[in-house]
Design a protein around this motif. Structure first.
Motif, short mmCIF file in Angstrom:
data_model
loop_
_atom_site.label_atom_id
_atom_site.label_comp_id
_atom_site.label_asym_id
_atom_site.label_seq_id
_atom_site.Cartn_x
_atom_site.Cartn_y
_atom_site.Cartn_z
N LEU A 33 23.91 15.74 -5.60
CA LEU A 33 23.07 14.74 -5.50
C LEU A 33 21.62 14.78 -5.77
O LEU A 33 21.64 14.99 -4.22
N VAL A 34 20.81 15.10 -6.39
CA VAL A 34 19.60 15.31 -6.33
C VAL A 34 18.79 14.01 -6.53
O VAL A 34 17.49 13.61 -5.90
N ASN A 35 19.32 12.94 -7.95
CA ASN A 35 18.56 11.92 -8.48
C ASN A 35 19.49 11.06 -7.84
O ASN A 35 20.46 10.16 -7.99
N PRO A 36 19.55 10.42 -6.49
CA PRO A 36 20.43 8.94 -6.26
C PRO A 36 20.27 7.59 -6.77
O PRO A 36 20.56 6.86 -6.67
N GLY A 37 18.65 7.49 -7.71
CA GLY A 37 18.12 6.58 -8.42
C GLY A 37 19.45 6.50 -9.71
O GLY A 37 18.83 4.96 -10.56
N ARG A 38 19.95 7.12 -9.95
CA ARG A 38 20.60 7.73 -11.28
C ARG A 38 21.92 6.15 -11.74
O ARG A 38 22.92 5.76 -10.21
N GLU A 242 29.38 6.15 0.78
CA GLU A 242 29.71 6.88 -0.01
C GLU A 242 30.16 5.83 -1.45
O GLU A 242 30.50 6.50 -2.19
N GLU A 243 30.15 4.63 -1.09
CA GLU A 243 30.50 3.30 -1.93
C GLU A 243 29.35 2.92 -2.90
O GLU A 243 29.48 2.58 -3.88
N GLU A 244 28.10 4.26 -3.07
CA GLU A 244 27.35 4.09 -3.84
C GLU A 244 27.62 4.99 -4.84
O GLU A 244 26.52 5.37 -6.15
N LEU A 245 28.38 6.10 -5.08
CA LEU A 245 28.97 7.08 -5.41
C LEU A 245 28.93 7.34 -6.98
O LEU A 245 29.12 7.38 -7.86
N ALA A 246 30.43 5.36 -6.65
CA ALA A 246 30.52 5.53 -7.99
C ALA A 246 29.66 5.09 -8.88
O ALA A 246 29.34 4.94 -10.08
#
Length: 331
Positions: A33-38, A242-246
Protein backbone atom coordinates in the motif's frame (compact mmCIF):
# COMPACT_ATOMS: atom_id res chain seq x y z
CA UNK A 1 22.56 10.61 17.85
CA UNK A 2 24.96 9.53 15.08
CA UNK A 3 24.52 5.91 16.16
CA UNK A 4 20.72 6.29 16.09
CA UNK A 5 20.93 7.79 12.60
CA UNK A 6 23.12 4.91 11.44
CA UNK A 7 20.69 2.36 12.85
CA UNK A 8 17.78 4.00 11.04
CA UNK A 9 19.71 3.95 7.77
CA UNK A 10 20.58 0.31 8.26
CA UNK A 11 16.90 -0.51 8.66
CA UNK A 12 15.99 1.45 5.56
CA UNK A 13 18.66 -0.33 3.54
CA UNK A 14 17.84 -3.82 4.80
CA UNK A 15 16.57 -5.82 1.86
CA UNK A 16 13.42 -7.83 2.35
CA UNK A 17 14.10 -11.56 2.02
CA UNK A 18 11.50 -13.39 -0.03
CA UNK A 19 11.77 -16.47 2.19
CA UNK A 20 10.19 -14.65 5.12
CA UNK A 21 6.49 -15.41 5.61
CA UNK A 22 4.71 -12.32 4.30
CA UNK A 23 1.10 -13.51 4.45
CA UNK A 24 -1.03 -16.60 4.11
CA UNK A 25 -1.43 -16.41 0.33
CA UNK A 26 0.17 -19.33 -1.49
CA UNK A 27 2.89 -18.28 -3.93
CA UNK A 28 2.43 -14.64 -2.91
CA UNK A 29 5.28 -12.21 -2.44
CA UNK A 30 5.11 -8.82 -0.81
CA UNK A 31 3.19 -6.00 -2.44
CA UNK A 32 2.48 -2.70 -0.77
CA UNK A 33 0.00 0.00 0.00
CA UNK A 34 1.64 3.22 -1.17
CA UNK A 35 -1.17 5.78 -0.96
CA UNK A 36 -3.65 5.17 1.90
CA UNK A 37 -5.65 8.23 0.81
CA UNK A 38 -7.01 6.51 -2.29
CA UNK A 39 -10.71 5.55 -2.35
CA UNK A 40 -12.17 2.99 -4.76
CA UNK A 41 -15.40 4.20 -6.36
CA UNK A 42 -17.64 3.07 -9.20
CA UNK A 43 -16.68 4.58 -12.55
CA UNK A 44 -19.03 3.41 -15.28
CA UNK A 45 -19.08 -0.38 -14.99
CA UNK A 46 -15.66 -0.39 -13.33
CA UNK A 47 -14.23 0.37 -9.89
CA UNK A 48 -11.23 2.72 -9.85
CA UNK A 49 -9.22 4.53 -7.19
CA UNK A 50 -8.78 7.77 -9.18
CA UNK A 51 -11.53 8.82 -11.59
CA UNK A 52 -9.47 11.79 -12.75
CA UNK A 53 -6.78 9.61 -14.37
CA UNK A 54 -8.91 7.24 -16.46
CA UNK A 55 -12.04 7.64 -18.55
CA UNK A 56 -15.14 5.52 -18.06
CA UNK A 57 -14.66 4.17 -21.57
CA UNK A 58 -11.14 2.86 -20.94
CA UNK A 59 -12.05 1.56 -17.49
CA UNK A 60 -14.98 -0.41 -18.92
CA UNK A 61 -12.76 -1.76 -21.68
CA UNK A 62 -10.04 -2.91 -19.27
CA UNK A 63 -12.41 -4.78 -16.93
CA UNK A 64 -13.22 -7.33 -19.65
CA UNK A 65 -9.51 -8.13 -20.03
CA UNK A 66 -8.89 -9.21 -16.43
CA UNK A 67 -8.58 -12.89 -15.53
CA UNK A 68 -7.60 -14.47 -12.20
CA UNK A 69 -4.85 -17.08 -12.31
CA UNK A 70 -5.06 -20.21 -10.19
CA UNK A 71 -2.01 -22.42 -9.72
CA UNK A 72 -2.47 -25.88 -8.23
CA UNK A 73 0.03 -26.72 -5.48
CA UNK A 74 0.48 -30.00 -3.67
CA UNK A 75 2.99 -31.79 -1.50
CA UNK A 76 4.89 -34.58 -3.30
CA UNK A 77 2.89 -37.78 -3.26
CA UNK A 78 -0.27 -36.11 -2.03
CA UNK A 79 -3.55 -35.91 -3.92
CA UNK A 80 -4.64 -32.85 -1.93
CA UNK A 81 -4.36 -29.61 -3.91
CA UNK A 82 -4.21 -26.03 -2.62
CA UNK A 83 -4.79 -23.11 -4.99
CA UNK A 84 -2.39 -20.21 -5.39
CA UNK A 85 -3.80 -16.84 -6.42
CA UNK A 86 -2.55 -14.33 -8.98
CA UNK A 87 -3.50 -12.64 -12.23
CA UNK A 88 -2.94 -13.56 -15.87
CA UNK A 89 -3.26 -11.31 -18.91
CA UNK A 90 -3.79 -12.12 -22.57
CA UNK A 91 -1.66 -10.42 -25.22
CA UNK A 92 -3.28 -10.06 -28.63
CA UNK A 93 -1.53 -11.81 -31.51
CA UNK A 94 -2.61 -12.65 -35.08
CA UNK A 95 -6.19 -12.35 -36.26
CA UNK A 96 -8.21 -15.56 -36.48
CA UNK A 97 -10.63 -16.26 -39.31
CA UNK A 98 -14.18 -15.59 -38.16
CA UNK A 99 -16.68 -18.46 -38.29
CA UNK A 100 -19.25 -16.26 -40.02
CA UNK A 101 -19.24 -12.97 -41.95
CA UNK A 102 -19.72 -10.02 -39.64
CA UNK A 103 -18.86 -12.06 -36.58
CA UNK A 104 -16.97 -10.70 -33.57
CA UNK A 105 -13.25 -10.28 -34.38
CA UNK A 106 -11.18 -13.11 -32.94
CA UNK A 107 -7.45 -13.13 -32.17
CA UNK A 108 -4.87 -15.64 -31.07
CA UNK A 109 -3.71 -14.73 -27.57
CA UNK A 110 -0.62 -15.42 -25.49
CA UNK A 111 -1.18 -15.79 -21.71
CA UNK A 112 1.29 -13.85 -19.56
CA UNK A 113 1.86 -13.88 -15.81
CA UNK A 114 4.64 -13.29 -13.30
CA UNK A 115 7.22 -16.06 -13.35
CA UNK A 116 7.24 -16.26 -9.55
CA UNK A 117 3.54 -17.20 -9.58
CA UNK A 118 4.47 -20.51 -11.20
CA UNK A 119 7.54 -21.39 -9.16
CA UNK A 120 8.13 -24.57 -7.19
CA UNK A 121 7.62 -24.06 -3.46
CA UNK A 122 9.53 -27.20 -2.45
CA UNK A 123 12.51 -25.17 -1.25
CA UNK A 124 10.31 -22.80 0.78
CA UNK A 125 9.88 -24.46 4.21
CA UNK A 126 6.59 -22.73 4.94
CA UNK A 127 4.94 -24.55 2.02
CA UNK A 128 7.15 -27.39 0.65
CA UNK A 129 4.85 -27.83 -2.34
CA UNK A 130 5.24 -28.30 -6.06
CA UNK A 131 3.22 -26.53 -8.77
CA UNK A 132 1.21 -29.06 -10.78
CA UNK A 133 -0.96 -26.97 -13.05
CA UNK A 134 -2.19 -23.50 -13.94
CA UNK A 135 -5.54 -22.28 -15.18
CA UNK A 136 -7.27 -19.09 -16.19
CA UNK A 137 -10.56 -18.41 -14.42
CA UNK A 138 -13.57 -16.68 -15.96
CA UNK A 139 -15.43 -14.93 -13.15
CA UNK A 140 -18.93 -13.48 -13.15
CA UNK A 141 -18.69 -11.40 -9.99
CA UNK A 142 -18.00 -13.88 -7.21
CA UNK A 143 -19.28 -16.79 -9.33
CA UNK A 144 -16.92 -18.99 -11.32
CA UNK A 145 -18.33 -19.22 -14.86
CA UNK A 146 -15.58 -21.37 -16.31
CA UNK A 147 -11.86 -22.04 -16.51
CA UNK A 148 -9.19 -22.94 -19.02
CA UNK A 149 -5.95 -24.86 -18.43
CA UNK A 150 -2.80 -22.98 -19.42
CA UNK A 151 0.62 -24.31 -20.39
CA UNK A 152 3.74 -22.50 -19.10
CA UNK A 153 7.31 -23.76 -19.48
CA UNK A 154 8.11 -22.03 -16.17
CA UNK A 155 5.56 -24.09 -14.20
CA UNK A 156 7.21 -25.65 -11.12
CA UNK A 157 10.54 -24.02 -11.91
CA UNK A 158 12.98 -23.92 -9.00
CA UNK A 159 14.34 -20.42 -8.40
CA UNK A 160 18.11 -20.34 -7.88
CA UNK A 161 20.60 -17.62 -6.97
CA UNK A 162 21.73 -17.31 -10.58
CA UNK A 163 18.22 -16.25 -11.65
CA UNK A 164 18.29 -12.92 -9.86
CA UNK A 165 18.47 -9.69 -11.86
CA UNK A 166 19.87 -6.36 -10.76
CA UNK A 167 17.28 -3.60 -10.79
CA UNK A 168 19.63 -0.71 -10.00
CA UNK A 169 22.16 0.43 -7.41
CA UNK A 170 22.97 -3.09 -6.24
CA UNK A 171 19.33 -4.02 -5.61
CA UNK A 172 18.30 -7.38 -7.05
CA UNK A 173 15.01 -9.08 -7.92
CA UNK A 174 15.21 -12.70 -6.87
CA UNK A 175 13.13 -14.04 -9.75
CA UNK A 176 15.00 -12.38 -12.61
CA UNK A 177 12.99 -10.84 -15.45
CA UNK A 178 9.70 -11.79 -13.81
CA UNK A 179 7.60 -12.45 -16.91
CA UNK A 180 6.41 -15.84 -18.15
CA UNK A 181 4.69 -16.44 -21.48
CA UNK A 182 2.32 -19.35 -21.84
CA UNK A 183 1.50 -21.39 -24.91
CA UNK A 184 -0.40 -19.25 -27.40
CA UNK A 185 -4.11 -20.04 -27.76
CA UNK A 186 -4.68 -20.15 -31.50
CA UNK A 187 -8.16 -21.60 -31.82
CA UNK A 188 -11.35 -19.66 -31.25
CA UNK A 189 -12.42 -20.00 -27.62
CA UNK A 190 -15.50 -18.46 -26.02
CA UNK A 191 -14.62 -15.41 -23.93
CA UNK A 192 -10.88 -15.81 -24.53
CA UNK A 193 -10.07 -15.03 -28.15
CA UNK A 194 -12.65 -12.27 -28.67
CA UNK A 195 -11.15 -8.83 -29.23
CA UNK A 196 -12.35 -7.42 -25.91
CA UNK A 197 -10.48 -10.00 -23.82
CA UNK A 198 -6.91 -9.17 -24.83
CA UNK A 199 -4.44 -6.34 -24.35
CA UNK A 200 -2.14 -4.87 -26.98
CA UNK A 201 1.48 -3.92 -26.44
CA UNK A 202 2.46 -0.28 -26.80
CA UNK A 203 4.31 0.74 -29.98
CA UNK A 204 7.93 -0.36 -30.32
CA UNK A 205 9.34 3.17 -30.23
CA UNK A 206 7.48 4.21 -27.08
CA UNK A 207 9.80 5.58 -24.39
CA UNK A 208 8.80 4.94 -20.78
CA UNK A 209 9.45 8.01 -18.59
CA UNK A 210 8.82 9.11 -15.00
CA UNK A 211 5.58 11.05 -14.64
CA UNK A 212 3.59 8.97 -17.10
CA UNK A 213 0.37 7.62 -15.60
CA UNK A 214 -0.19 3.87 -15.43
CA UNK A 215 -2.68 1.44 -13.97
CA UNK A 216 -3.15 -2.20 -13.14
CA UNK A 217 -6.47 -4.06 -12.98
CA UNK A 218 -6.90 -7.05 -10.69
CA UNK A 219 -9.69 -9.39 -9.68
CA UNK A 220 -10.07 -9.62 -5.89
CA UNK A 221 -10.91 -13.13 -4.77
CA UNK A 222 -11.01 -12.49 -1.05
CA UNK A 223 -10.92 -9.69 1.48
CA UNK A 224 -7.59 -7.86 1.60
CA UNK A 225 -5.74 -8.02 4.91
CA UNK A 226 -3.00 -5.84 6.34
CA UNK A 227 -0.51 -8.68 5.78
CA UNK A 228 -1.33 -8.58 2.06
CA UNK A 229 -0.50 -4.87 1.78
CA UNK A 230 2.53 -4.51 4.05
CA UNK A 231 5.93 -4.21 2.39
CA UNK A 232 7.76 -6.08 5.18
CA UNK A 233 8.30 -6.18 8.93
CA UNK A 234 10.99 -3.57 8.41
CA UNK A 235 8.34 -1.17 7.05
CA UNK A 236 5.13 -1.93 8.97
CA UNK A 237 1.93 -0.12 8.00
CA UNK A 238 1.20 2.73 10.38
CA UNK A 239 -2.09 4.53 10.97
CA UNK A 240 -3.97 2.11 8.70
CA UNK A 241 -6.66 -0.15 10.12
CA UNK A 242 -7.85 -3.44 8.65
CA UNK A 243 -11.38 -2.12 8.25
CA UNK A 244 -10.11 0.77 6.08
CA UNK A 245 -8.69 -1.52 3.40
CA UNK A 246 -12.06 -2.15 1.73
CA UNK A 247 -12.34 1.60 1.10
CA UNK A 248 -8.83 1.72 -0.36
CA UNK A 249 -8.83 -1.52 -2.38
CA UNK A 250 -12.48 -2.47 -2.87
CA UNK A 251 -14.40 -5.65 -2.09
CA UNK A 252 -14.14 -9.33 -3.12
CA UNK A 253 -15.82 -10.52 -6.30
CA UNK A 254 -14.92 -7.41 -8.29
CA UNK A 255 -12.24 -6.12 -10.65
CA UNK A 256 -10.55 -2.94 -9.41
CA UNK A 257 -8.23 -0.55 -11.23
CA UNK A 258 -5.36 0.95 -9.22
CA UNK A 259 -3.61 3.99 -10.67
CA UNK A 260 -0.42 5.95 -10.18
CA UNK A 261 2.63 7.54 -11.77
CA UNK A 262 5.89 6.06 -12.96
CA UNK A 263 8.64 7.06 -10.53
CA UNK A 264 11.58 5.33 -12.23
CA UNK A 265 12.04 3.85 -15.70
CA UNK A 266 14.80 1.30 -16.14
CA UNK A 267 15.87 -0.67 -19.19
CA UNK A 268 14.10 -3.84 -18.04
CA UNK A 269 11.78 -2.72 -15.26
CA UNK A 270 9.57 0.19 -14.22
CA UNK A 271 8.68 1.50 -10.75
CA UNK A 272 5.43 3.26 -9.85
CA UNK A 273 3.49 4.60 -6.87
CA UNK A 274 0.18 2.77 -7.36
CA UNK A 275 -1.32 0.57 -4.64
CA UNK A 276 -1.34 -3.22 -4.83
CA UNK A 277 -1.93 -6.24 -2.61
CA UNK A 278 -0.59 -9.77 -2.69
CA UNK A 279 -2.19 -11.69 -5.60
CA UNK A 280 -2.07 -8.66 -7.95
CA UNK A 281 1.14 -10.01 -9.51
CA UNK A 282 0.65 -10.94 -13.14
CA UNK A 283 -1.54 -7.89 -13.85
CA UNK A 284 -0.81 -5.92 -17.00
CA UNK A 285 0.64 -2.44 -16.47
CA UNK A 286 -1.13 -0.20 -18.98
CA UNK A 287 -1.10 3.49 -19.89
CA UNK A 288 -4.02 5.61 -18.67
CA UNK A 289 -5.85 8.06 -20.92
CA UNK A 290 -6.09 11.18 -18.77
CA UNK A 291 -3.55 13.63 -17.33
CA UNK A 292 -0.72 12.17 -19.42
CA UNK A 293 2.31 14.22 -20.49
CA UNK A 294 1.43 14.94 -24.12
CA UNK A 295 5.07 15.12 -25.19
CA UNK A 296 5.63 11.42 -24.48
CA UNK A 297 2.21 9.71 -24.57
CA UNK A 298 0.02 9.78 -27.67
CA UNK A 299 -3.69 8.99 -27.89
CA UNK A 300 -2.84 5.73 -29.68
CA UNK A 301 -0.90 4.62 -26.57
CA UNK A 302 -3.86 4.78 -24.20
CA UNK A 303 -4.71 1.40 -22.71
CA UNK A 304 -1.61 -0.24 -24.19
CA UNK A 305 0.67 -2.45 -22.10
CA UNK A 306 4.20 -1.45 -21.14
CA UNK A 307 5.01 -4.00 -18.42
CA UNK A 308 3.83 -6.83 -16.20
CA UNK A 309 3.23 -6.13 -12.51
CA UNK A 310 5.46 -8.13 -10.16
CA UNK A 311 5.30 -6.77 -6.60
CA UNK A 312 6.80 -4.38 -4.08
CA UNK A 313 10.26 -2.88 -4.57
CA UNK A 314 12.75 -4.97 -2.52
CA UNK A 315 13.99 -1.98 -0.50
CA UNK A 316 11.69 0.98 -1.06
CA UNK A 317 8.36 0.90 0.75
CA UNK A 318 6.78 3.67 -1.32
CA UNK A 319 6.57 1.91 -4.67
CA UNK A 320 5.74 -1.26 -6.54
CA UNK A 321 7.31 -2.44 -9.77
CA UNK A 322 6.83 -4.38 -12.97
CA UNK A 323 8.98 -5.76 -15.77
CA UNK A 324 8.97 -4.42 -19.29
CA UNK A 325 7.36 -6.40 -22.11
CA UNK A 326 8.42 -5.66 -25.67
CA UNK A 327 7.47 -7.23 -28.97
CA UNK A 328 10.93 -8.85 -29.11
CA UNK A 329 10.11 -10.77 -25.88
CA UNK A 330 7.09 -12.58 -27.34
CA UNK A 331 7.41 -16.25 -28.25
Amino acid sequence: RQQQHKTANDLCNKERTMEEPENDTLMGIAECLVNPGRVVVRHGFAFVDDKESISEELADCVVSKVFPLEVEFSRPGSAFVKPGEGQVGLLRRDSLKATSPGGTPQFAVTPVTAKHNLRSLLTEPKYAMEARGARLLVQGGDRLEGWMPLSFDDLNRTIIEHDREELRDGVFWRFGHDVSFGKTIGTMTDGITIEGSSFELVRDDFVVKPGQRVGIAAYMKRKVSLAMTQHSDVFPLRNVKEEELATIFGTPGNVHIYTGKITFAGDTHVEYDLNSFTSCSGSMVFLLDKQQPEESVRKEDYGKVIALHAGAHPRLSNRNLGFRIRMSHLP
